[in-house]
Design a protein around this motif. Structure first.
Motif, mmCIF file in Angstrom:
data_model
loop_
_atom_site.group_PDB
_atom_site.id
_atom_site.type_symbol
_atom_site.label_atom_id
_atom_site.label_comp_id
_atom_site.label_asym_id
_atom_site.label_seq_id
_atom_site.Cartn_x
_atom_site.Cartn_y
_atom_site.Cartn_z
ATOM 1 N N THR A 75 0.833 -1.204 0.000
ATOM 2 C CA THR A 75 0.000 0.000 0.000
ATOM 3 C C THR A 75 0.866 1.252 0.000
ATOM 4 N N GLU A 76 1.856 1.296 0.851
ATOM 5 C CA GLU A 76 2.752 2.456 0.913
ATOM 6 C C GLU A 76 3.506 2.628 -0.403
ATOM 7 N N ARG A 77 3.986 1.527 -0.950
ATOM 8 C CA ARG A 77 4.732 1.581 -2.207
ATOM 9 C C ARG A 77 3.847 2.095 -3.342
ATOM 10 N N TRP A 78 2.594 1.603 -3.387
ATOM 11 C CA TRP A 78 1.686 2.029 -4.441
ATOM 12 C C TRP A 78 1.304 3.497 -4.296
ATOM 13 N N GLY A 82 1.835 6.872 -6.852
ATOM 14 C CA GLY A 82 0.735 7.715 -7.295
ATOM 15 C C GLY A 82 -0.548 6.974 -7.605
ATOM 16 N N TRP A 83 -0.682 5.726 -7.169
ATOM 17 C CA TRP A 83 -1.911 4.976 -7.411
ATOM 18 C C TRP A 83 -3.067 5.619 -6.661
ATOM 19 N N SER A 84 -4.244 5.550 -7.254
ATOM 20 C CA SER A 84 -5.444 6.062 -6.581
ATOM 21 C C SER A 84 -5.861 5.080 -5.488
ATOM 22 N N ARG A 90 -8.561 -2.248 -5.090
ATOM 23 C CA ARG A 90 -8.732 -3.401 -5.987
ATOM 24 C C ARG A 90 -7.542 -4.347 -5.889
ATOM 25 N N ALA A 91 -6.339 -3.789 -5.858
ATOM 26 C CA ALA A 91 -5.139 -4.620 -5.761
ATOM 27 C C ALA A 91 -5.106 -5.384 -4.437
#
Length: 179
Positions: A75-78, A82-84, A90-91
């Motif tokens: 989660t932190e990496r995503w 810049g992931w929403s 979803r991931a």
């Protein structure tokens, strides 16, 4: 660190009979020289290891294994990428679904191993033992080294099923009685 299963049998239970029962399902029986375990159960009981090597990967007491939180690091990496939040959700849902599928597969495989243990328990109780003990414990050194006194739990065999064996508390001495 390695996991070992210790089987406690009454001292008057014939070794040859117990060894034959375990051998039928691919197990061996060797004395476990542990003063600390012997002091817990007393002189009327003998601790036995049920394999020639460790029991790492056993299904017994496996349901309570602590697993890392899913996706916490991801989660932190995503977010840094810049992931929403919707895409992250979803991931994470996909990861959780894969994890649940893997967990169910391990549980199904574990039920087979636990079923074999139920057969061993039934054979030992049927061969004359009024009760037996099972202890699944991780050792960080020799199995003969001083160990803390394990908590104890008592079961009647007719109330014990394969799922119960999977849910055994690790490090607890489980006494199983005919019944």
């Amino acid at each position: 660190m390695c996991t070992f299963i210790t089987l406690f049998l009454p001292t008057d239970f014939p070794y040859e009979r117990a060894a034959a029962i375990l051998k039928q399902s691919g197990r061996t029986l060797s004395a476990q020289a542990s003063e600390s375990l012997q002091s817990v159960v007393g002189d009327g009981w003998r601790p036995w290891l049920t394999t020639g090597s460790c029991d790492c990967g056993t299904a017994l007491a496996s349901a309570n294994e602590v697993e890392a939180a899913i996706g916490q690091h991801d989660t932190e990496r995503w977010r840094k990428k810049g992931w929403s939040e919707a895409k992250i959700a979803r991931a994470l849902a996909e990861q959780l679904a894969r994890h649940e599928q893997d967990r169910q597969l391990r549980r199904n495989e574990g039920l087979g191993d636990a079923g074999q243990w139920l057969q061993r328990i039934d054979a030992l109780l049927g061969a004359g033992a009024a009760r037996i003990g099972l202890l699944v414990r991780d050792y960080d050194g020799a199995v003969s080294a001083r160990q803390p006194k394990p908590p104890e739990r008592h079961w009647s065999r007719d109330q014990l099923d394969a799922a119960d064996l999977l849910a055994f508390a690790p490090g607890t001495l489980h006494w199983i009685e005919r019944g």
